[in-house]
Design an enzyme around this catalytic site. Sequence first.
Site, mmCIF file in Angstrom:
data_model
loop_
_atom_site.group_PDB
_atom_site.id
_atom_site.type_symbol
_atom_site.label_atom_id
_atom_site.label_comp_id
_atom_site.label_asym_id
_atom_site.label_seq_id
_atom_site.Cartn_x
_atom_site.Cartn_y
_atom_site.Cartn_z
ATOM 1 C CB CYS A 52 -1.019 0.143 1.383
ATOM 2 S SG CYS A 52 -1.550 1.549 1.589
ATOM 3 C CB CYS A 55 1.072 1.175 4.831
ATOM 4 S SG CYS A 55 -0.674 0.449 5.071
ATOM 5 C CG HIS A 121 -4.158 -1.345 4.492
ATOM 6 N ND1 HIS A 121 -3.835 -0.501 3.611
ATOM 7 C CD2 HIS A 121 -4.684 -2.357 3.928
ATOM 8 C CE1 HIS A 121 -4.121 -1.088 2.269
ATOM 9 N NE2 HIS A 121 -4.651 -2.313 2.546
ATOM 10 C CB SER A 196 -7.626 3.025 -6.781
ATOM 11 O OG SER A 196 -6.803 4.373 -6.700
HETATM 12 O O1 LIG Z 1 -7.703 10.348 -7.460
HETATM 13 P P1 LIG Z 1 -8.060 9.008 -7.608
HETATM 14 O O2 LIG Z 1 -8.460 8.468 -6.282
HETATM 15 O O3 LIG Z 1 -6.902 7.979 -8.092
HETATM 16 O O4 LIG Z 1 -9.195 8.902 -8.619
HETATM 17 C C1 LIG Z 1 -10.476 9.147 -8.243
HETATM 18 O O5 LIG Z 1 -10.864 10.344 -8.007
HETATM 19 C C2 LIG Z 1 -10.621 11.288 -8.859
HETATM 20 C C3 LIG Z 1 -11.285 12.623 -8.172
HETATM 21 O O6 LIG Z 1 -12.581 12.595 -7.674
HETATM 22 C C4 LIG Z 1 -11.372 11.051 -10.107
HETATM 23 O O7 LIG Z 1 -10.994 12.045 -11.063
HETATM 24 C C5 LIG Z 1 -10.985 9.505 -10.675
HETATM 25 O O8 LIG Z 1 -11.746 9.307 -11.904
HETATM 26 C C6 LIG Z 1 -11.305 8.793 -9.613
HETATM 27 O O9 LIG Z 1 -10.947 7.036 -9.952
#
Ligand SMILES: O=P(O)(O)O[C@H]1O[C@H](CO)[C@@H](O)[C@H](O)[C@H]1O
Lengths: 384, 384
Positions: A52, A55, A121, A196
């Site tokens: 991660c 972390c 986490h 993600s």
């Molecule tokens: O920035 P991250 O968490 O990788 O990405 C996420 O949040 C962003 C902000 O809302 C978006 O533009 C992305 O499409 C989403 O996957």
Amino acid sequence: MPEPILDDISHRRFNPLRGSYVLVSPHRTKRPWQGQQESSNKIELPAYDESCYLCPGNKRAQGDVNPTYDSTFVFVNDYAAVREEQAEYEPPKQDGSLASRLLRAEATTGKCYVITFSPRHNLTLADMPAHDILPVINTWTKIYTAHLDPHSPLANSAKPTTLPPASMNGHPVPSPTQQYRYMQIFENKGSAMGCSNPHPHGQVWATTSLPEEPGIELVKLREYRREQGGCNLLEDYAKLESEKGERTVFENSSFWAGCPWWATWPFEIMVVAKKHKRALVDFNDQEREDLAETIAEVTRRYDNLFETSFPYSMGIHQAPLSGTAEEIEASHFHLHFYPPLLRSATVRKFLVGYEMMAEPQRDITPEQAATRLRDCGGPLYRTR
Amino acid sequence: MPEPILDDISHRRFNPLRGSYVLVSPHRTKRPWQGQQESSNKIELPAYDESCYLCPGNKRAQGDVNPTYDSTFVFVNDYAAVREEQAEYEPPKQDGSLASRLLRAEATTGKCYVITFSPRHNLTLADMPAHDILPVINTWTKIYTAHLDPHSPLANSAKPTTLPPASMNGHPVPSPTQQYRYMQIFENKGSAMGCSNPHPHGQVWATTSLPEEPGIELVKLREYRREQGGCNLLEDYAKLESEKGERTVFENSSFWAGCPWWATWPFEIMVVAKKHKRALVDFNDQEREDLAETIAEVTRRYDNLFETSFPYSMGIHQAPLSGTAEEIEASHFHLHFYPPLLRSATVRKFLVGYEMMAEPQRDITPEQAATRLRDCGGPLYRTR
Ligand SMILES: O=P(O)(O)O[C@H]1O[C@H](CO)[C@@H](O)[C@H](O)[C@H]1O
Ligand SMILES: O=P(O)(O)O[C@H]1O[C@H](CO)[C@@H](O)[C@H](O)[C@H]1O
């Protein structure tokens, strides 16, 4: 009590904060669902994950190493949507040509931060007691303060000086190199909301431009103030809802939390400061504690509703970092929670065809949603 | 050529059709993706499925039996969001109270239809040659015509009389019992877009109210016409884009199809009538054939891009069913395609946190998207 007829008929509700409508079709949940199922988030996560990038002690994508932090931790997003430095762009002259009229662009610079909510986490805000959410609020307040226009009327609000500094690789958050117009603080929770990495974290994007949504709200807040002799739309609204109670999910002496009359998402919640507070920087210690309690109560109820880690996007709307005295005075601190689930841990509401092309549409009334969330209090289902 | 600097810097583009902005961050696709994967639609479907409520001869959820149709088939949605008949609702009086100011609702009635595009369960518009898409366009035109205000200037547009009647259980589409204000024609394709049945079909919702999105566009179209001495925004735009070419995906003599300057979704496409056409009813036979060709070219390229059945929501914006002469004259026929995929058949763009709370944000430029789609012509990948 709300008029019971609105539980049965199709109707549109008006959102005075955006000046827009939502179509409500309460009988529509009766239709069978044969479409996409979400994964139900039953995976057990470890308290520390060596792969991660959030972390403590781990290396991130671009090589930086996280400190062994013990509460929150702030860093500049390694894949920022806006940056402090970029090539200069001069928009083409307005020469009356079709292109200058229809192909318009402007440069935007800014800064994107990531804030972890905990070193652990496998926690989420729903797992965290209010006193562990307080450091997150303090960090938000510190970042907001560090980016505030020194000429803003808010710069005199001395209350957050009692806060410990937000740390960034162990150092205080640096002052920005330019003055930004707005700071959007938000959290995407759950893979269904494009998150993600399950490590509890949120984001902060500060930009030279005032984005669409807070811009629209600001116009409406200012209009209301002018038309209603200096009254504040959201102060009036929180008072009214607190008295009525039918859309209330939780409240304490500083905040009202409930499903707004004009909610779009099935279990959408808005958290509104009961008194006129323009931004994080206006809160005293007690009010920050009350906000932590409110966030704990909302996120715990969400998880309890379908006994799952409830996905959502959450964001704070407050005064711009820089703006006119009238804009800042008309601003009113509130949070939006937009969660996609509708029927269960695996069946979501899709805001697609009609909603994208024509108008947002919802299948249960906000009163029905609030009743269910109100009844979901008590300890987190996972710990019962 | 567009200014190459816009491929490198963060900027906002203005959408004159909505009066709103989108944030473009072209460098952002470089970030790694560890989030949710979509299912890639590789399942082989049968041409007829006995459990499908849209296949010819099958029984639907509420007991009606579909005819053994051989092209399109129209029926009233068994789980409609709006209905023709419901209890009367009288909104509370505007008495100056907080409730009457902040808790506003109005009743909406209407009618929801489902239209199958083909009797074959395993086809999509991308599989269908233009001459098989033509009956879909003819059916849309017939339904629109059947609901048109008899006093509308459009009611004199005699062109669609050459069309065969749209059949509904073998009978022509019945006239509505009341006059509706707007008709939204749309399609949700793919489970990622909330579609719960792969049988090719779309929907039509007619309502007594003018929904948000076409309402916003209509304001902007009327403004442009007033300010530009009677010129039409979208006629001007199609002309400009057709000359420039850099955002064009496909065009024929009647339509321009491309990624608009202000696109929000990664591979968003707008199809615009090149001449001033207010609604479906304004097209002659050749123009309807050109529209069928354009829809075939767009949907086939979408599938070819990632070699998958490409999910999207598609919708038609055109003149309201009833409205002032000025509203109808300012309307301009166009289609929006909003597809969620970004990087591959399984990785989508999430319009979540920042996009919901602040402003839509995209990761590739519309010019990059159009170049890729333009190069995806030729036969459908599945048949090569
Ligand atoms: O920035 P991250 O968490 O990788 O990405 C996420 O949040 C962003 C902000 O809302 C978006 O533009 C992305 O499409 C989403 O996957
Ligand atoms: O009517 P369907 O296809 O069952 O449902 C789908 O399209 C509707 C109209 O866009 C949406 O309201 C639903 O959320 C979506 O799942």
